[in-house]
Motif scaffolding. Sequence first.
Motif, PDB file in Angstrom:
ATOM      1  N   LEU A 116    -136.653 144.492 -19.675  1.00  0.00           N
ATOM      2  CA  LEU A 116    -137.118 145.395 -18.634  1.00  0.00           C
ATOM      3  C   LEU A 116    -137.943 146.542 -19.200  1.00  0.00           C
ATOM      4  CD1 LEU A 116    -133.822 145.658 -16.530  1.00  0.00           C
ATOM      5  CD2 LEU A 116    -135.902 144.454 -15.843  1.00  0.00           C
TER       6      LEU A 116
ATOM      7  N   GLY B 288    -139.169 148.207 -14.393  1.00  0.00           N
ATOM      8  CA  GLY B 288    -138.840 147.184 -15.381  1.00  0.00           C
ATOM      9  C   GLY B 288    -138.976 145.772 -14.826  1.00  0.00           C
ATOM     10  N   VAL B 289    -138.538 145.581 -13.586  1.00  0.00           N
ATOM     11  CA  VAL B 289    -138.666 144.264 -12.960  1.00  0.00           C
ATOM     12  C   VAL B 289    -140.140 143.895 -12.789  1.00  0.00           C
ATOM     13  CG1 VAL B 289    -138.182 142.902 -10.883  1.00  0.00           C
ATOM     14  CG2 VAL B 289    -136.442 144.455 -11.791  1.00  0.00           C
TER      15      VAL B 289
ATOM     16  N   LEU C  50    -133.125 139.227 -10.530  1.00  0.00           N
ATOM     17  CA  LEU C  50    -133.660 140.591 -10.669  1.00  0.00           C
ATOM     18  C   LEU C  50    -134.372 141.035  -9.404  1.00  0.00           C
ATOM     19  CD1 LEU C  50    -135.060 140.639 -14.328  1.00  0.00           C
ATOM     20  CD2 LEU C  50    -133.075 141.887 -13.441  1.00  0.00           C
TER      21      LEU C  50
ATOM     22  N   TRP D 233    -141.592 142.982 -16.206  1.00  0.00           N
ATOM     23  CA  TRP D 233    -141.155 141.642 -16.590  1.00  0.00           C
ATOM     24  C   TRP D 233    -141.958 140.603 -15.809  1.00  0.00           C
ATOM     25  CZ3 TRP D 233    -135.360 140.799 -17.912  1.00  0.00           C
ATOM     26  CH2 TRP D 233    -135.150 139.494 -18.384  1.00  0.00           C
TER      27      TRP D 233
END
Length: 219
Positions: free
Chosen positions: A100, A74-75, A43, A78
């Motif tokens: 995400l 989103g990365v 990612l 996470w």
Amino acid sequence: MDMQRAPRSPVALTAELDEPLSRWLWLVKWLLVIPHWIVLFFLWIAFLLTTVIAFFAILFTERYPQALFDFNLGVLRWSWRVSYYSYSALGTDRYPPFSLGAEPGYPARLDIARPERLSRGLVLVKWWLLAIPHYLILAFFAGGMRAGLWSIGLISLLSLFAGVAVLFTGRYPRDLFVLIVGLNRWVFRVVVYAFLMTDVYPPFRLDQGGAESVPGEGR
């Protein structure tokens, strides 16, 4: 005066301390998070590629494409959940979701206010020149490779102290918790700035505690 106030950071990093915490689980979380580290490795490769694309988009249009912004957010979300579960905080025993999305039910959350426009001039210098003072500070906070050796950063060291406290007392020291979250908040503000997601320069300020809101939230 309001005109003299620095712009508020668009990064809202929040955390809730889960109690009670297992006395021993933190000892094996390095093993439990390996699947996340593998996924995050790929990612973050994609994150770097989308940032390059966003660089040119900002340079020509003054805008960060919505789809790329949402993916990179989103990365980062996470990454924060995994960091909070593991050795950047050890603040929860709830296993991070492979997602995400925002995951509002998880005790570690991150949100970023997407800017309407970004400076063409700043995009050329903020990620390497303007952020240098913060990079020096983050090297101390987060550690890294130095002279071929891996050095542990302040955040991980304090988290290990918290883990030892939990092991022997069953409680996470509250003052240590708010400090660790504040240090992580500083790190993520710099990451968001360096990866072009905002023009608001990160403050040289340790905002401790678990609660924070995005500018304009609730209006």
